[in-house]
Design an enzyme around this catalytic site. Structure first.
Site, PDB file in Angstrom:
ATOM      1  CE  LYS A 188      10.387  39.760  62.079  1.00 21.58           C
ATOM      2  NZ  LYS A 188       9.516  40.215  63.181  1.00 21.58           N
ATOM      3  CE  LYS A 190      13.776  36.921  69.058  1.00 21.11           C
ATOM      4  NZ  LYS A 190      13.284  37.659  70.202  1.00 21.11           N
ATOM      5  CB  CYS A 383      48.534  31.138  33.990  1.00 24.61           C
ATOM      6  SG  CYS A 383      49.612  30.025  34.887  1.00 24.61           S
ATOM      7  N   GLY A 385      46.149  30.237  29.837  1.00 24.06           N
ATOM      8  CA  GLY A 385      45.786  30.988  28.632  1.00 24.06           C
ATOM      9  C   GLY A 385      46.980  31.149  27.695  1.00 24.06           C
ATOM     10  CD  GLN A 387      50.610  26.189  30.854  1.00 21.57           C
ATOM     11  OE1 GLN A 387      49.712  25.360  30.965  1.00 21.57           O
ATOM     12  NE2 GLN A 387      51.498  26.411  31.816  1.00 21.57           N
ATOM     13  CG  HIS A 510      48.246  34.131  37.710  1.00 25.83           C
ATOM     14  ND1 HIS A 510      47.015  33.729  37.240  1.00 25.83           N
ATOM     15  CD2 HIS A 510      48.995  33.005  37.822  1.00 25.83           C
ATOM     16  CE1 HIS A 510      47.010  32.417  37.091  1.00 25.83           C
ATOM     17  NE2 HIS A 510      48.201  31.949  37.434  1.00 25.83           N
ATOM     18  CD  GLU A 512      45.217  36.829  37.380  1.00 25.98           C
ATOM     19  OE1 GLU A 512      46.044  37.215  36.527  1.00 25.98           O
ATOM     20  OE2 GLU A 512      44.947  35.616  37.555  1.00 25.98           O
TER      21      GLU A 512
HETATM   22  N1  GLN Z   1      47.693  24.067  34.708  1.00 28.43           N
HETATM   23  C1  GLN Z   1      48.754  24.908  34.263  1.00 28.43           C
HETATM   24  C2  GLN Z   1      50.039  24.666  35.020  1.00 28.43           C
HETATM   25  O1  GLN Z   1      50.029  24.093  36.067  1.00 28.43           O
HETATM   26  C3  GLN Z   1      48.364  26.369  34.352  1.00 28.43           C
HETATM   27  C4  GLN Z   1      48.169  26.867  35.747  1.00 28.43           C
HETATM   28  C5  GLN Z   1      47.437  28.177  35.821  1.00 28.43           C
HETATM   29  O2  GLN Z   1      46.816  28.608  34.869  1.00 28.43           O
HETATM   30  N2  GLN Z   1      47.479  28.828  36.962  1.00 28.43           N
HETATM   31  O3  GLN Z   1      51.084  25.051  34.564  1.00 28.43           O
END
Ligand code: GLN
Length: 537
Positions: A188, A190, A383, A385, A387, A510, A512
């Site tokens: 379609k 439209k 991050c 992770g 902690q 981070h 990534e």
């Molecule tokens: N909540 C955690 C902090 O503020 C980790 C933040 C995160 O993983 N981006 O430090």
């Protein structure tokens, strides 16, 4: 400077960002210097305060700007480094206009949508042009769908802008949906006609119609019909098909229909054909690898496709580099709390705990870290992770059973993760975290140093408030945790590892956000390589 504006028609989630990024890839491979920009018509100043359920991942730039995830696609598809100039929301536009009004900068005039708001939008295009003088092309994607009330001012601003810089220097690309009605066996056109009519009502005549279709191709009749009703030449109607295996096929697919040739024709520039051989090789490595590994991502927003976008992409890059398919097992941290790790992640070759905020799912993540540590499964923490890896170590190795982050238990007796002094008095939530690129100094002789190929200082992007509490450092070190990268200037811990295990590393930043298709991030590269070893053993 030449400008390409990408709008969307009919529905959202068409892959407009991917289409824009893919056109960027093609033009770059024709030898042009490209940068990319996103206009987001919502009223948030930036997406930093939005839940991933609303808007997927928040992508962070080097300068600390929190942006829409499409900017991640841009940086992965095009070799441009983006800054705060490359993402603009309505919230930001109004913040600026109202700020000027309060300062009396409008000299007594009535402040209006047109021209004051539209001027502010056009100014952002000029600022970006000024900041990227060496570039040949700016591609600007307009978020949302044509016809949305919120997007109107952006489109009006673009209409004016094209008039000012010369229509011959602008190419409007409309990405739209061609629904296929199975029962009728018909595609379609439209809705596309109607959304183009909306654009033309504003005074924008698109130059190219990119049609998202689930079919293999558009028929000649369909192209003629769309071209006629949308007022574009038939060969400016191109198909944007569902790619079979990987989003990195998109530039190749659009290239097959000669989008680069049509765009450069519209813009009046002559360039050679795009040389896509390297990209093609990368895509082949993504699609046809020799090996495979299984990696669990234990997160809180696991049901959402977009919440960990950059992490999944980083695995694709690292997989291609290791000639290996990375099969992701998405594990809901919340449910893992009540399940047996053996049953859920007993078969994986690696475990990744991504970033996150808030208490939900924390205990499940800690459980996953413990499993990785006790079973010697390759582990990467990012991050939050990192902690939770520290909390797990404090609880189960140091025996501090109530250790926690003050984010989750403000009065824990063992705050191994806590706020820095300067974060304690912050009231505004938006743009007040530790954001953007900071250097990390790497200790030689560590796994971290090996993964980064002996580099001593690296720059990585951050987005967090809480930090490792230095008061626990020597105790952790005595028990075998190594602090392998630190920000020397502020004394903040950036990377921890456990050298008694094969591969256990976690970072406060981070990684990534800096992984690229042909330049995978060392920490992802390392995890995939370790997972491959683990599997082969
Ligand atoms: N909540 C955690 C902090 O503020 C980790 C933040 C995160 O993983 N981006 O430090």
């Amino acid at each position: 400077m030449k400008y390409i504006f990408v709008t969307g028609g009919v529905v959202s989630s068409l892959g407009k960002g991917l289409a824009a990024a893919s056109i960027g890839t093609l033009l770059e491979h024709c030898g042009l210097d490209v940068t990319m920009q996103k206009f987001d018509p919502y009223l948030n100043i930036d997406p930093g305060t939005m839940s991933p359920y609303q808007h997927g991942e928040v992508y962070v730039l080097n300068d600390g700007t929190e942006t829409d995830l499409d900017l991640g696609h841009y940086e992965r598809f095009v070799h441009c480094e983006l800054t705060k100039l490359n993402n603009l929301t309505s919230g930001k536009v109004f913040e600026q206009v109202l700020g000027k009004e309060r300062k009396g900068e409008y000299l007594g005039k009535t402040v209006q949508y047109i021209p004051h708001v539209t001027d502010e939008i056009k100014q952002r295009l000029r600022d970006l042009t000024e900041a990227n003088k060496e570039c040949d092309v700016i591609i600007t994607e307009i978020g949302g769908t044509v016809g949305d009330i919120e997007g109107y001012l952006f489109l009006e601003a673009l209409r004016q802008f094209a008039l000012e810089v010369g229509r011959q220097n602008c190419c409007f690309i409309h990405v739209t949906l061609l629904p296929y009605i199975k029962a009728a066996g018909e595609t379609k056109t439209k809705p596309t006609q109607q959304s183009v009519a909306k654009l033309r009502e504003i005074g924008i005549q698109p130059d190219i119609i990119v049609c998202r279709t689930e079919l293999d191709n558009l028929t000649e009749e369909e192209k003629i019909k769309i071209g006629m009703f949308c007022n574009v030449p038939t060969d400016h109607v191109v198909a944007f098909r569902d790619v079979q295996h990987s989003i990195y096929e998109c530039p190749l697919d659009l290239g097959r229909d000669g989008v680069d040739r049509i765009v450069t024709q519209v813009l009046g520039i002559t360039v050679p054909k795009p040389r896509m051989d390297e990209w093609q090789k990368f895509v082949a490595r993504v699609i046809y690898p020799s090996h495979s590994v299984r990696i669990a991502v234990v997160g809180k927003y696991i049901s959402l496709q977009d919440a960990y976008k950059s992490i999944y992409e980083s695995f694709t890059h690292a997989g291609a580099a290791n000639d290996c398919r990375v099969e992701i097992l998405r594990v809901d941290a919340d449910s893992l709390e009540h399940e047996k790790c053996e049953e859920v992640i007993g078969e994986v070759d690696g475990i990744l705990v991504p970033g996150g905020f808030g208490t939900r799912g924390i205990e499940g993540k800690i459980k996953a870290v413990r499993y990785a540590r006790e079973k010697n499964i390759p582990f990467l923490g990012i991050c939050l992770g990192m902690q939770v890896a520290v909390i797990e170590f404090a609880r189960n190795v140091l025996g501090k059973k109530e250790a926690n982050s003050t984010e989750f238990t403000p009065d824990t007796p063992d705050p191994v993760i806590c706020l820095q002094e300067e974060q304690k008095h912050i009231e505004n939530m938006g743009a007040t975290m530790r954001l953007g690129a900071f250097p990390a100094h790497i200790r030689p002789g560590t796994l971290c140093s090996k993964l980064y190929n002996g580099q001593e200082i690296v720059s990585e992007r951050h987005r967090h408030r809480y930090e490792f509490n230095a008061a626990y450092r020597s105790e952790c070190e005595k028990a075998g945790m190594v602090f392998s990268a630190v920000n020397d200037e502020h004394g903040l811990v950036e990377v921890v590892e456990l050298p008694n295990l094969d591969h256990f590393i976690a970072c406060q930043y981070h990684p990534e956000f800096q992984s690229r298709p042909t330049a995978p991030h060392p920490l992802f590269q390392g995890l995939v390589a370790a997972a491959l070893n683990h599997r082969q053993r």
